[in-house]
Design an enzyme around this catalytic site. Structure first.
Site, PDB file in Angstrom:
ATOM      1  N   LYS A 215       4.473  13.977 -44.465  1.00 49.21           N
ATOM      2  CA  LYS A 215       3.550  14.621 -43.827  1.00 49.21           C
ATOM      3  C   LYS A 215       4.214  15.264 -42.695  1.00 49.21           C
ATOM      4  O   LYS A 215       5.359  15.460 -42.422  1.00 49.21           O
ATOM      5  CB  LYS A 215       2.657  13.768 -43.266  1.00 49.21           C
ATOM      6  CG  LYS A 215       3.159  12.732 -42.388  1.00 49.21           C
ATOM      7  CD  LYS A 215       2.484  11.605 -41.858  1.00 49.21           C
ATOM      8  CE  LYS A 215       3.099  10.327 -40.883  1.00 49.21           C
ATOM      9  NZ  LYS A 215       2.484   9.271 -40.934  1.00 49.21           N
TER      10      LYS A 215
ATOM     11  N   TYR B 159      17.006  24.727 -12.883  1.00 47.74           N
ATOM     12  CA  TYR B 159      15.677  24.704 -12.406  1.00 47.74           C
ATOM     13  C   TYR B 159      15.699  23.247 -11.565  1.00 47.74           C
ATOM     14  O   TYR B 159      16.045  22.161 -11.941  1.00 47.74           O
ATOM     15  CB  TYR B 159      14.472  24.722 -13.183  1.00 47.74           C
ATOM     16  CG  TYR B 159      14.277  26.055 -13.832  1.00 47.74           C
ATOM     17  CD1 TYR B 159      13.719  26.948 -12.940  1.00 47.74           C
ATOM     18  CD2 TYR B 159      14.145  26.137 -15.103  1.00 47.74           C
ATOM     19  CE1 TYR B 159      13.377  28.158 -13.442  1.00 47.74           C
ATOM     20  CE2 TYR B 159      13.915  27.178 -15.778  1.00 47.74           C
ATOM     21  CZ  TYR B 159      13.423  28.315 -14.943  1.00 47.74           C
ATOM     22  OH  TYR B 159      13.075  29.614 -15.307  1.00 47.74           O
TER      23      TYR B 159
HETATM   24  C1  LIG Z   1       3.346   8.089 -40.979  1.00 49.99           C
HETATM   25  C2  LIG Z   1       3.011   6.897 -42.179  1.00 49.99           C
HETATM   26  C3  LIG Z   1       3.927   6.254 -42.758  1.00 49.99           C
HETATM   27  C4  LIG Z   1       5.299   6.577 -42.755  1.00 49.99           C
HETATM   28  O1  LIG Z   1       5.720   5.768 -41.255  1.00 49.99           O
HETATM   29  P1  LIG Z   1       7.326   5.743 -40.945  1.00 49.99           P
HETATM   30  O2  LIG Z   1       7.425   4.852 -39.890  1.00 49.99           O
HETATM   31  O3  LIG Z   1       7.762   7.015 -40.627  1.00 49.99           O
HETATM   32  O4  LIG Z   1       8.009   4.824 -42.113  1.00 49.99           O
HETATM   33  C5  LIG Z   1       3.231   5.282 -43.486  1.00 49.99           C
HETATM   34  N1  LIG Z   1       2.161   5.028 -43.709  1.00 49.99           N
HETATM   35  C6  LIG Z   1       1.017   5.744 -43.136  1.00 49.99           C
HETATM   36  C7  LIG Z   1      -0.366   5.370 -43.322  1.00 49.99           C
HETATM   37  C8  LIG Z   1       1.351   6.913 -42.281  1.00 49.99           C
HETATM   38  O5  LIG Z   1       0.564   7.303 -41.542  1.00 49.99           O
END
Ligand SMILES: *Cc1c(COP(=O)(O)O)cnc(C)c1O
Length: 366
Positions: free
Chosen positions: A40, A261
């Site tokens: 994702k 800054y």
């Molecule tokens: C993002 C996500 C994962 C992966 O999580 P990580 O901590 O990056 O391994 C697995 N399951 C769901 C439902 C997620 O939203």
């Protein structure tokens, strides 16, 4: 992938071989369960098409929304793809079915959407994952509601096509009481002959198993440790992204003069300062304190003063060879992203996912 623009110093180098290596590491922890990489958010900022194509051996993929899944299909990815947020309207169900996707169902309305779809549409779906909220209290149906919803789904699809999933809230803290509570609640949920998926990266590397058949690692595949008590090195993970830039200027600052800054860092002795062409406009966090490690050439130096939008200053100390053009690594090879995440008081996932669009991704080996 467009060629590296000539005049940009900052770029994210992506190493598909490292991703494959980390997938093999996940496979060893999976102990017979199948591994569906979570890609994702554009593969946590790395480029989802590149990394999906790099692992033809992956059993399936997890994405969040339909658009991400359709990008994978357009890129020629044929494996199962589960859409974690599911479909929000009838058109989305039709699109998902037309591309043989798997839809999560995390509230009753999504079951009703499937019931309302025409039978030939439903037949196009590769499957459905019923998501149970066992205590994270984000998405998912209650364990009490699950049996009736499962019956409604198995009236529409084969029992084996209806998987059951849950997500841990505290898997990165082994021994946390909520882990046992979540597992106990899940154990009461009927799963029929369908697949079962529980584990994210943290749950996977800490050895959680409960008769599940599919694991869903994300961060560990990109080379970040999912558990603060285990380093990426200990887990034999390799960085997939190396964030690189170059020095574009070097200057000497007198004792008593400040840099950047807010004038929040002041030299206590004459100091050679280098300016790396990369800042928060590229996704390098502005809240990183002075003292954050940066590799310049093949030495580790530290940042001084505030991160600007387009540059960050480093104390070159006893690094007499560094000058304009010297290569810098902000994280990745030789500098684990977990160290930068700790300095920024966040987790590696956020740093990787928020690299901005102006940073060209350059694929190693291309
Ligand atoms: C993002 C996500 C994962 C992966 O999580 P990580 O901590 O990056 O391994 C697995 N399951 C769901 C439902 C997620 O939203």
């Amino acid at each position: 992938m467009p060629p590296l623009p000539h005049h940009r110093c900052a770029r994210a180098e992506i190493d598909p071989d490292a991703f494959r290596h980390n997938l093999a590491v996940a496979g060893r922890h999976a102990d017979g369960r199948s591994v569906w990489p979570v890609i994702k958010a554009d593969a946590y900022g790395h480029g989802m098409e590149t990394l999906a194509r790099a692992v033809p051996e992956a059993a399936g993929f997890c994405v969040v929304d339909l658009d991400e899944a359709l990008r994978l299909r357009s890129a020629g990815v044929r494996q199962p793809v589960v859409v974690l947020h599911g479909a929000h309207d009838a058109e989305a169900v039709r699109e998902a079915a037309a591309h043989r996707l798997t839809l999560c169902v995390h509230h009753e309305g999504q079951v009703a959407l499937l019931e309302a779809a025409a039978e030939p549409v439903r037949a196009g779906l590769a499957g459905v994952w019923l998501k149970i909220d066992t205590g994270m209290h984000r998405l998912g149906v209650t364990p009490a509601a699950a049996p009736a919803l499962r019956r409604r789904l198995t009236a529409l699809l084969a029992d084996s096509a209806v998987a059951t999933m849950m997500h841990f809230a505290t898997a990165d803290e082994p021994g946390h009481a909520l882990i046992a509570t979540q597992l106990e609640r899940f154990a009461a949920v009927p799963t029929g002959r369908g697949e079962v998926s529980l584990c994210n990266s943290a749950a996977l590397v800490t050895g959680l198993q409960a008769g599940d058949s599919i694991v869903r690692p994300g961060i560990l595949l990109y080379g970040g440790s999912p558990v603060p008590s285990l380093s990426a090195e200990t887990l034999d993970l390799r960085p997939v992204m190396t964030l690189r830039s170059r020095l574009i200027a070097v200057k000497e600052i007198a004792a008593g003069e400040s840099v950047g800054y807010g004038a929040c860092w002041t030299a206590t002795r004459p100091t050679r300062i280098g300016f790396v062409a990369l800042g928060y406009g590229d996704g390098y966090p502005r809240n990183l304190p002075s003292g954050t490690p940066v590799r310049v050439g093949n030495r580790e130096v530290t940042t001084v003063g505030r991160v600007s939008m387009d540059s960050v200053a480093v104390d070159l100390g006893d690094h007499p060879d560094a000058g304009p053009g010297t290569e810098a690594v902000l994280w990745g090879e030789g500098l684990c992203v977990d160290r930068i995440a700790a300095a920024a008081d966040t987790i590696s996932l956020e740093l990787l996912a928020r690299i901005t669009a102006r940073v060209p991704r350059r694929i190693r080996g291309d």
